[in-house]
Scaffold this motif. Structure first.
Motif, PDB file in Angstrom:
ATOM      1  N   ASP A  38       0.734  -1.267  -0.123  1.00 14.03           N
ATOM      2  CA  ASP A  38       0.012   0.010  -0.070  1.00 14.03           C
ATOM      3  C   ASP A  38       0.789   1.206  -0.038  1.00 14.03           C
ATOM      4  O   ASP A  38       0.649   2.209  -0.851  1.00 14.03           O
ATOM      5  CB  ASP A  38      -1.115  -0.164   1.276  1.00 14.03           C
ATOM      6  N   VAL A  39       1.910   1.241   0.924  1.00 12.87           N
ATOM      7  CA  VAL A  39       2.720   2.464   0.727  1.00 12.87           C
ATOM      8  C   VAL A  39       3.479   2.557  -0.346  1.00 12.87           C
ATOM      9  O   VAL A  39       3.452   3.576  -0.736  1.00 12.87           O
ATOM     10  CB  VAL A  39       3.698   2.297   2.017  1.00 12.87           C
ATOM     11  N   ALA A  40       3.928   1.379  -1.014  1.00 11.43           N
ATOM     12  CA  ALA A  40       4.428   1.603  -2.445  1.00 11.43           C
ATOM     13  C   ALA A  40       3.546   2.294  -3.557  1.00 11.43           C
ATOM     14  O   ALA A  40       3.870   3.133  -4.101  1.00 11.43           O
ATOM     15  CB  ALA A  40       5.015   0.005  -2.755  1.00 11.43           C
ATOM     16  N   LEU A  41       2.469   1.898  -3.335  1.00 10.11           N
ATOM     17  CA  LEU A  41       1.132   2.156  -4.316  1.00 10.11           C
ATOM     18  C   LEU A  41       1.104   3.817  -3.808  1.00 10.11           C
ATOM     19  O   LEU A  41       1.006   4.711  -5.099  1.00 10.11           O
ATOM     20  CB  LEU A  41       0.120   1.679  -4.326  1.00 10.11           C
ATOM     21  N   ILE A  42       1.113   4.200  -2.771  1.00 11.58           N
ATOM     22  CA  ILE A  42       0.862   5.570  -2.514  1.00 11.58           C
ATOM     23  C   ILE A  42       2.047   6.442  -2.951  1.00 11.58           C
ATOM     24  O   ILE A  42       1.847   7.472  -3.450  1.00 11.58           O
ATOM     25  CB  ILE A  42       0.727   5.964  -0.932  1.00 11.58           C
ATOM     26  N   LEU A  43       3.347   5.965  -2.714  1.00  6.78           N
ATOM     27  CA  LEU A  43       4.445   6.778  -3.111  1.00  6.78           C
ATOM     28  C   LEU A  43       4.762   6.997  -4.591  1.00  6.78           C
ATOM     29  O   LEU A  43       5.128   7.975  -4.995  1.00  6.78           O
ATOM     30  CB  LEU A  43       5.575   6.035  -2.634  1.00  6.78           C
ATOM     31  N   HIS A  44       4.244   5.892  -5.177  1.00  3.98           N
ATOM     32  CA  HIS A  44       4.470   6.258  -6.798  1.00  3.98           C
ATOM     33  C   HIS A  44       3.284   6.580  -7.488  1.00  3.98           C
ATOM     34  O   HIS A  44       3.103   6.834  -8.664  1.00  3.98           O
ATOM     35  CB  HIS A  44       4.556   4.813  -7.513  1.00  3.98           C
ATOM     36  N   ALA A  45       2.206   7.101  -6.709  1.00 10.99           N
ATOM     37  CA  ALA A  45       0.773   7.244  -7.482  1.00 10.99           C
ATOM     38  C   ALA A  45       0.817   8.619  -8.283  1.00 10.99           C
ATOM     39  O   ALA A  45       0.066   8.862  -9.365  1.00 10.99           O
ATOM     40  CB  ALA A  45      -0.234   7.593  -6.373  1.00 10.99           C
ATOM     41  N   ASP A  46       1.640   9.780  -8.049  1.00 10.36           N
ATOM     42  CA  ASP A  46       2.023  10.868  -8.865  1.00 10.36           C
ATOM     43  C   ASP A  46       3.091  11.343  -8.831  1.00 10.36           C
ATOM     44  O   ASP A  46       3.963  11.074  -7.763  1.00 10.36           O
ATOM     45  CB  ASP A  46       0.734  11.831  -8.630  1.00 10.36           C
ATOM     46  N   HIS A  47       3.624  12.320  -9.739  1.00 11.28           N
ATOM     47  CA  HIS A  47       4.728  12.818  -9.428  1.00 11.28           C
ATOM     48  C   HIS A  47       4.896  13.940 -10.507  1.00 11.28           C
ATOM     49  O   HIS A  47       5.820  14.159 -11.406  1.00 11.28           O
ATOM     50  CB  HIS A  47       6.004  12.007  -9.744  1.00 11.28           C
ATOM     51  N   GLU A  48       4.070  14.928 -10.425  1.00 11.82           N
ATOM     52  CA  GLU A  48       3.928  16.322 -11.324  1.00 11.82           C
ATOM     53  C   GLU A  48       3.983  15.838 -12.927  1.00 11.82           C
ATOM     54  O   GLU A  48       3.722  14.801 -13.283  1.00 11.82           O
ATOM     55  CB  GLU A  48       4.978  16.987 -10.729  1.00 11.82           C
ATOM     56  N   LEU A  49       4.860  16.531 -13.491  1.00 10.22           N
ATOM     57  CA  LEU A  49       4.936  16.427 -15.083  1.00 10.22           C
ATOM     58  C   LEU A  49       6.283  15.514 -15.342  1.00 10.22           C
ATOM     59  O   LEU A  49       6.971  15.720 -16.233  1.00 10.22           O
ATOM     60  CB  LEU A  49       5.103  17.752 -15.814  1.00 10.22           C
TER      61      LEU A  49
END
Ligand code: CMC
Length: 376
Positions: A178-189
């Protein structure tokens, strides 16, 4: 004709659009989703809450969260003809190729969801729910496992573990995922999100935008780096060989995967959190091999090049301890980032302007046309 002035190679530092979704403070090492610090989200929220946050701009209340979980559970299953299509792909194929093909094919089964505009939120949820099923279907087939059950009661993290690994995950494993999914969910452009927005900016549909994004994420300078980190660790093998192997690569001007970032000038906050989870899961499994190697690699790379780790350095060690093969690491990244891609596409539809930069032409002009018979 107006001449283009300077060239910003790689569009570095070019501000291409306004967005409310994600903010990276590259000097302070901070990452913010819709106003919330990633450290709080990683410590306290779930992937479902984060996906809701990215799409709607606010955290869900309990009812909204239950509704979203219910929706994920009900739309998780793949259309049977898509299962057949995945089953016809070569088992040696890279799972990112399967993912890209399946996302593209899915549009054909859901034509009403593919139109740009308001209906796309349904497509965003459908795509996010279904990516783990695509990975699982391909992986299970190559392992000779039976069709997966959709298990609507499971969270995305638990379902991903269950569907791919064919076993009930523990609480710690589910939280790590879950934490890994949260951390990868977005990163601007980032490159794949930009690719998605470029596609959406032509008024193309959500599935086309996500197909572009999956293809872009695959590259080793972007999401593909996590798989390459594991290749490096396997090449290194033992801590005593870290210096020699890393030195060798740096002296040949090779890149060390999992280090450096276009925006962060300090440590990527996602790396800080994943380092901790790599240790935690390693201790739980009684296997700190990768964690210890990575610590050593970090020391050498920082000393030699002054580079900091990025999100891809430690993620693979966590996935590997959970039981995933290395070729599923980038697809897992996609199964999370799809929430961000789709949020950005929805935002693009709200304030659409065709993304179409210009190039500085450095080729020839006014060449005399030579008839084919007279060409050398
Ligand atoms: N290993 C060795 N040298 C590096 C690395 C690295 N990982 N990253 C940057 N450098 C060096 C590079 O060689 C250059 O040195 P010099 O000025 O002497 O030629 C300098 O640092 C600047 O590099 P750059 O390529 O101009 O920087 P960039 O902003 O274009 O690169 C990057 C960003 C992520 C492409 C790069 O750091 C890299 O290739 N890293 C390895 C791949 C990787 O881990 N990618 C995942 C990125 S984070 C998650 C994601 O987006 O998916």
């Amino acid at each position: 004709m107006a001449e283009p002035q300077g060239v910003q190679r790689g569009l570095q530092d070019v501000v291409a659009l306004e967005s409310r979704i994600c903010f990276i403070d590259g000097r302070q090492g901070r990452l913010i989703y819709q106003g919330y610090d990633i450290r709080d989200l990683a410590a306290r929220s779930t992937f479902e809450e984060v996906a809701y946050l990215l799409w709607y701009g606010r955290l869900p209340n309990a009812t909204q969260l239950e509704e979203l979980k219910g929706r994920f559970g009900t739309v998780r299953a793949l259309p049977p003809p898509l299962v057949d299509q995945i089953d016809r792909m070569p088992i040696e194929a890279h799972p990112m190729d399967i993912l890209r093909t399946a996302v593209s094919a899915l549009a054909g089964f859901e034509p009403e969801e593919t139109r740009p505009g308001a209906s796309s939120i349904g497509g965003a949820q459908r795509l996010t729910a279904v990516l783990p099923s695509i990975l699982a279907q391909f992986h299970r087939r190559r392992k000779g496992l039976p069709l997966v059950r959709a298990r609507p009661e499971l969270s995305q993290a638990a379902y991903l573990l269950y569907a791919v690994l064919d076993r009930e995950p523990t609480e710690l494993e589910t939280r790590a995922m879950d934490v890994a999914l949260i951390l990868h969910a977005d990163h601007e452009l980032n490159a794949s999100t930009f690719a998605a927005r470029v596609t959406a900016s032509t008024l193309s549909d959500l599935y086309s935008a996500v197909t572009s994004a999956v293809g872009t994420l695959k590259g080793p300078l972007h999401g593909g780096a996590n798989e390459r980190v594991m290749e490096l660790l396997d090449e290194i093998g033992t801590p005593e060989r870290v210096e020699e192997i890393v030195h060798g690569k740096l002296s040949r001007h090779e890149r060390i995967m999992g280090f450096g970032h276009r925006v962060y000038k300090v440590e990527d906050p996602r790396a800080t959190i994943l380092r901790e989870w790599s240790r935690k899961v390693g201790e739980n499994k009684g296997d700190l091999h990768y964690y210890e190697l990575l610590r050593r690699v970090e020391e050498v790379v920082h000393r030699e090049k002054g580079l900091y780790p990025n999100v891809d350095l430690y993620s693979g060690s966590v996935y590997s301890l959970l039981g995933f093969p290395a070729d599923l690491f980038t697809p897992i990244f996609a199964a999370s980032r799809v929430a961000g891609w789709t949020a950005h596409v929805l935002e693009e539809y709200q304030d659409l302007r065709l993304i179409r930069p210009t190039a500085k032409y450095v080729g020839a002009v006014d060449l005399p046309y030579v008839p084919i018979g007279q060409r050398s």
